[in-house]
Scaffold this motif. Sequence first.
Motif, PDB file in Angstrom:
ATOM      1  N   GLU A 123     -29.410 -36.586  21.721  1.00 48.62           N
ATOM      2  CA  GLU A 123     -30.126 -36.708  20.452  1.00 48.62           C
ATOM      3  C   GLU A 123     -29.157 -36.633  19.287  1.00 48.62           C
ATOM      4  N   ARG A 124     -28.230 -35.673  19.358  1.00 43.57           N
ATOM      5  CA  ARG A 124     -27.192 -35.540  18.337  1.00 43.57           C
ATOM      6  C   ARG A 124     -25.868 -35.277  19.039  1.00 43.57           C
ATOM      7  N   LYS A 177     -28.098 -42.633  22.580  1.00 43.99           N
ATOM      8  CA  LYS A 177     -29.254 -42.165  21.813  1.00 43.99           C
ATOM      9  C   LYS A 177     -30.508 -42.956  22.177  1.00 43.99           C
TER      10      LYS A 177
END
Length: 282
Positions: A41-42, A35
């Motif tokens: 990002e996720r 990250k």
Amino acid sequence: MRTPSLESYENPLAQEMGQRLSELFPRWWILEQAKASGFVERVRNLDPMVFFWHLVLAFGSSSRLCLLQLHRSHQKVAPDQMSWPAFYDRFTPELLEFLKRCLERAMARVVFEALPARATESLEACDIREIVAIDSTLIPLHPDLAESFPNARSTTCPAAAKLNVQLGLLHRAPRAFSISSGKTAESPLLPTEAWMEGHLLLFDLGYFKIERFREIDDSGGFFISRLKTNSNPLLLRSLREGPGNRIDLHHWRLREVEPYLRRQILDAEGFFAPSNITLVAT
């Protein structure tokens, strides 16, 4: 990438290696760096932990994998399926930054045997604060990269990258590293800098350069290097002390003394001078 057999999990050596790798790259650290580097990002359709280990272990088991083959093997181990375009789009500068952080962590965790206390005291007496091992290695690349990363051995491996590493042995951490084309000579990869003061540099003949030795000495640093076979320094005096027959080395050349060495050990002070220079005692 082959699936490990049941026997491999029961192998004590494989279990120990797996345990060490898990300690080196714990899941929380992988997720955190993925990250932080912008690689993900996720965690949804891509598990950074699975992607990282698959990428490292798959390329480690074969030097002929292409991205398409890598995608196929990833489909077999990943919990969620990923299309080829989505997999291809993951090879970005952010992935490079993520892998760079992983490499730095691995280099920083290299385990060295602790130096004896008397060795540490001897280094401090010589004003040596750190020992830096310097070396480089070639990493074969796809032939299509030959224009950007030409290799010196162009007939057998047209493309290669040269990884040059400076590793601090006392602090057990990398000092610096660089990546260049495989054709790059090693000597320019060791520029003389102010940080060398109080550092003992260890390197092989690829970095051998008399002018650089003088610069390291002028900067307050130290170095250990083998001599090239055509080196013939002028000797000034012997540094060996104690009883025994010793040769008067004053103003002898190294190659002139070699036939008289019985123990093949010579501890002396000398300097590099042109072969046509002769010193006259006054």
